[in-house]
Design an enzyme around this catalytic site. Structure first.
Site, mmCIF file in Angstrom:
data_model
loop_
_atom_site.group_PDB
_atom_site.id
_atom_site.type_symbol
_atom_site.label_atom_id
_atom_site.label_comp_id
_atom_site.label_asym_id
_atom_site.label_seq_id
_atom_site.Cartn_x
_atom_site.Cartn_y
_atom_site.Cartn_z
ATOM 1 N N ASP A 29 26.802 53.039 18.021
ATOM 2 C CA ASP A 29 25.313 53.533 18.230
ATOM 3 C C ASP A 29 24.346 52.606 17.271
ATOM 4 O O ASP A 29 23.943 53.016 16.253
ATOM 5 C CB ASP A 29 25.153 54.832 18.029
ATOM 6 C CG ASP A 29 23.649 55.258 18.413
ATOM 7 O OD1 ASP A 29 22.857 54.499 18.788
ATOM 8 O OD2 ASP A 29 23.330 56.534 18.442
ATOM 9 N N SER A 35 18.393 59.257 11.892
ATOM 10 C CA SER A 35 19.123 58.195 12.609
ATOM 11 C C SER A 35 18.739 56.916 12.231
ATOM 12 O O SER A 35 17.479 56.699 12.209
ATOM 13 C CB SER A 35 18.787 58.467 14.194
ATOM 14 O OG SER A 35 19.633 59.455 14.840
ATOM 15 N N HIS A 44 20.087 54.042 19.997
ATOM 16 C CA HIS A 44 19.155 55.175 20.535
ATOM 17 C C HIS A 44 17.906 55.024 20.095
ATOM 18 O O HIS A 44 16.886 55.567 20.624
ATOM 19 C CB HIS A 44 19.786 56.689 20.657
ATOM 20 C CG HIS A 44 19.754 57.278 19.281
ATOM 21 N ND1 HIS A 44 20.887 57.429 18.580
ATOM 22 C CD2 HIS A 44 18.700 57.925 18.991
ATOM 23 C CE1 HIS A 44 20.357 58.086 17.621
ATOM 24 N NE2 HIS A 44 19.142 58.634 17.826
HETATM 25 N N1 ARG Z 1 22.019 63.563 19.008
HETATM 26 C C1 ARG Z 1 21.238 62.229 18.426
HETATM 27 C C2 ARG Z 1 20.055 62.677 17.897
HETATM 28 O O1 ARG Z 1 19.657 63.783 17.875
HETATM 29 C C3 ARG Z 1 21.403 61.325 19.350
HETATM 30 C C4 ARG Z 1 20.744 61.381 20.592
HETATM 31 C C5 ARG Z 1 20.779 60.056 21.621
HETATM 32 N N2 ARG Z 1 21.895 60.071 22.497
HETATM 33 C C6 ARG Z 1 21.911 60.905 23.636
HETATM 34 N N3 ARG Z 1 22.844 60.720 24.280
HETATM 35 N N4 ARG Z 1 20.792 61.431 24.116
HETATM 36 O O2 ARG Z 1 19.036 61.883 17.927
HETATM 37 N N1 ASP Z 2 20.330 62.091 16.357
HETATM 38 C C1 ASP Z 2 19.293 62.446 15.156
HETATM 39 C C2 ASP Z 2 18.202 61.308 15.093
HETATM 40 O O1 ASP Z 2 18.004 60.745 15.889
HETATM 41 C C3 ASP Z 2 19.837 62.664 13.840
HETATM 42 C C4 ASP Z 2 20.273 64.070 13.898
HETATM 43 O O2 ASP Z 2 19.623 64.894 14.358
HETATM 44 O O3 ASP Z 2 21.311 64.384 13.056
HETATM 45 O O4 ASP Z 2 17.651 61.110 14.175
#
Ligand code: ARG
Ligand code: ASP
Length: 696
Positions: A223, A631, A87
């Site tokens: 990921d 991330s 991502h």
């Molecule tokens: N929750 C994670 C972060 O805050 C991954 C986000 C990317 N994935 C998604 N399905 N939107 O970045």
């Molecule tokens: N998914 C988040 C990021 O892209 C990580 C988190 O918020 O824990 O940095």
């Protein structure tokens, strides 16, 4: 005899008090002292402070980068190979994708160096050095310096510090405030701008579970993506050139193949974005009762419209995929955050703490009344904060307005500007469906009018009329106009346009009725935080150790692999495997459609050297304190070997930016062995493993 015993006991007691807040904290690597190292060692850390951070010799920090502006990445070979999240590289993977070469869907593997794909605009930054420069930044400030003067002096001093740090070298530097301006640190970076895409798994692996599984455990997302950092022949940063060579880093991570078990020590070393641990109870109350609920409601409206349109048309599903993921990510997190804050009773806890603080401060004029003054200021701020939230989440969420705004705000119409607008237009229209935007605008502005008082908003905006008459709803008209080259005509068309006028009316209302007061109040609030946080540190000396809120600078968090109990009678184990991927497999559901190749490997149990107890490990959770920006961060074992790549947090712990709860806060990491398995067995790029170092 008695004295030493007593002495040891007090010391031990002091230790348990200071380090009692299990696993919370994002520590500045250069400040990690012996006490902290001892605590880490007692939990399984096997290295020294110098192994983590050193300026005159290579240390682990030299293998970590800020990836782009919002992620972390780490070096996994001495030839510049870097791993981060799928991502995090999503934008780049998408950029290189077309119908003929759909790397999003099928994944990508460069079969040799010449196939690695350059990414203009993408940079990675290594931290060269960090240093306390508080004395230099506050030089010339006395207790009688007023706030405006103080800001001026600080700005000037920071410029001097940065200039000195970057003189005669190719580094970039910035000075960041810590603890609301009680401390200042200089950060010096070496920034590389030739970073090429090497490997990406198919989205059905890299984004497996999609937004359904996002922010949740158990998780089965592969990921990750792989890039390579290139340098000039002198191993220094250089703009993209086919003559550049793989960068030889001072340090790269050894990858552990030994596996992990519940209870194992882990640490995360990366660039967390923002946290708000020292917030006043009133600010938390606003987040929980106003900010989050309103923003969630507005995003629900957007998502409902998008989801419906995407379900009805496969082309639209692709066009709105990235937008949907973006909107959905924070939408989901805010809901978890609200729930978590409520469950923890964060507001009441903070109120109790503030009473304690005021009791302590009663005979200290410097601190007395700070928290009540903060409460009063937050009370005044509330209407402005809400109006501002609606400005970003309702007004600027209308794609047409935001796009027209780029034209409205163009300062000139020089050929470069026209060119920039043309590129922006191409990008915009490729993924724009006017019907979705029109319906969204109706819904959002209805909420805006319902919730925001008249004095904050422009009068008489008619959405239907704007969409009916604007030329920005039509790519052909805009293209023709820009191609005309007639700047007078272009300027006239922009100024007359209904969407531009609506955008300007909203911006004017924002800039006159909302922003000035919002900024002025926040300046006063920040100044009080400076005092409040200093007071807290004085009051709680010996009771706890403080860490500065995350601010996109390099930090270390440590904890251990551990499951948790999300609800009554439910226990989560800390490790997920390929079995779970296949349990979720469903070709009929887009987010769970496992690639055929992986299905076949599973059927044949053909995992080669990657088999562990008859399956393949996929992800794990641990108690490391992380946030957005972490991330892609390396998740390391006690020896500093790479065991995983961080990518998310668990649902029940999403309030950790405001309050970390050791019982429910978990970071989610990809098990590095799943990445290796995918590269080797699914991606057919096993040769990449030849340049990695493994600890078996
Ligand atoms: N929750 C994670 C972060 O805050 C991954 C986000 C990317 N994935 C998604 N399905 N939107 O970045
Ligand atoms: N998914 C988040 C990021 O892209 C990580 C988190 O918020 O824990 O940095």
């Amino acid at each position: 005899m008695r004295k030493p015993v007593f002495f040891t006991l007090t010391l031990a007691l002091l230790f348990t008090v200071v380090f009692a807040r299990a696993d919370e904290g994002m520590w500045l690597p250069s400040l990690i002292g012996q006490g902290r190292i001892q605590d880490m060692r007692s939990k399984g850390f096997r290295l020294t402070a110098q192994d983590l951070y050193a300026v005159n010799q290579a240390s682990l920090k030299d293998a970590i980068v800020r990836f782009g502006s919002g992620c972390t990445g780490e070096l996994i070979s001495d030839q510049g190979l870097l791993i981060t999240n799928h991502h995090c590289g999503y934008g780049q993977i998408q950029q290189h994708s077309s119908v003929e070469h759909d790397y999003l869907t099928h994944g990508f593997a460069a079969m040799n160096r010449s196939e690695e794909l350059p990414n203009p605009g993408l940079v990675v930054s290594f931290l060269v050095e960090m240093r306390d420069v508080t004395d230099q930044v506050l030089k010339g400030i006395t207790p009688s310096t007023n706030e405006t003067e103080r800001m001026r002096i600080i700005d000037a001093n920071i410029k001097t510090v940065v200039k000195k740090a970057t003189k005669g070298n190719h580094y970039h530097a910035s000075v960041e405030a810590l603890y609301y301006g009680n401390q200042y640190f200089l950060f010096v970076y070496e920034v590389f701008e030739d970073v090429r895409l090497v490997f990406a798994p198919p989205s059905a692996v890299g984004k497996f579970g999609g937004d359904t599984d996002n922010w949740m455990w158990p998780r089965h997302t592969g990921d990750f993506s792989i890039f390579r950092v290139y340098a000039g022949k002198d191993n220094k940063p250089a703009p993209y050139s086919p003559d550049n060579v793989p960068y030889v880093p001072k340090k790269s991570f050894t990858i552990s193949l030994k596996g992990i078990r519940e209870g194992n020590f882990t640490f995360v070393y990366g660039f967390p974005g923002r946290t708000y641990q020292y917030l006043h109870s009133e600010a938390v109350r606003y987040t929980q009762e106003m900010g989050d609920p309103h923003k969630v409601k507005l995003r629900t409206l957007r998502l409902d419209i998008m989801n419906r349109a995407q379900a009805a048309d496969p082309a639209v599903r692709i066009q709105y995929a990235a937008k949907n993921a973006n909107v959905s990510n924070a939408w989901k997190k805010w809901q978890g955050e609200m729930k978590g804050l409520k469950r923890l009773g964060t507001v009441a806890k903070k109120q109790a703490f503030e009473r304690r603080f005021e009791a302590w401060a009663a005979d200290k004029p410097e601190y007395a009344g700070v928290t009540t003054r903060l409460a009063a200021l937050y009370d005044s701020l509330e209407p402005y904060a809400l109006a501002r939230d609606y400005h970003t989440e309702a007004v600027l969420a209308i794609e047409l307005l935001k796009f027209a705004g780029q034209f409205a705000d163009a300062r000139d119409l020089e050929p470069e500007t026209i060119d920039r607008l043309r590129v922006a237009a191409e990008k915009f229209y490729k993924d724009y469906v006017p019907a979705i935007d029109r319906e969204t605008a109706q819904a959002l502005l209805a909420e805006y009018v319902r919730n925001i008082p008249e004095r904050f908003r422009p009068a008489g905006i008619d959405v239907e009329a704007v969409f009916d008459s604007t030329l920005f709803a039509d790519s052909v008209q805009v293209g023709r106009l820009l191609a005309s080259g007639d700047t007078t005509a272009i300027r006239g068309a922009i100024d007359r346009d209904a969407a531009v006028r609506a955008y300007r009316a909203f911006m004017k209302a924002y800039k006159t009725a909302i922003e000035p007061e919002y900024t002025a109040l926040n300046k006063r609030i920040d100044r009080l935080y400076r005092t409040y946080v200093r007071g807290r540190m004085e009051m709680q000396r010996g009771e706890r150790e403080f860490y500065p809120d995350a601010n996109s600078t390099l930090r270390i968090a440590y904890g251990r692999v551990e499951g948790y109990r999300p609800a009554d009678a439910v226990v989560y184990e800390p490790v997920s495997t390929l079995e779970g991927v296949m349990q979720k497999d469903n070709p009929a559901i887009y987010d769970y459609d496992v690639p055929e190749r992986l299905r076949q490997l599973y059927e044949a149990k053909d995992y080669g050297r990657w088999a562990v107890n008859g399956t393949v490990p996929v992800a794990f959770i641990a108690t490391n304190h992380t946030t957005g920006g972490n991330s892609g961060s390396p998740v390391l074992n006690g020896r500093g070997e790479l065991i995983g790549v961080n990518f998310d947090r668990c649902w029940e712990g999403t309030m950790s930016d405001l309050e970390y709860d050791p019982v429910a806060c978990r970071n989610i990491a990809l098990d590095i062995r799943y990445a290796l398995f995918l590269i080797d067995r699914v991606g057919g790029a096993g040769y990449l493993l030849d340049e990695m170092k493994f600890a078996e």
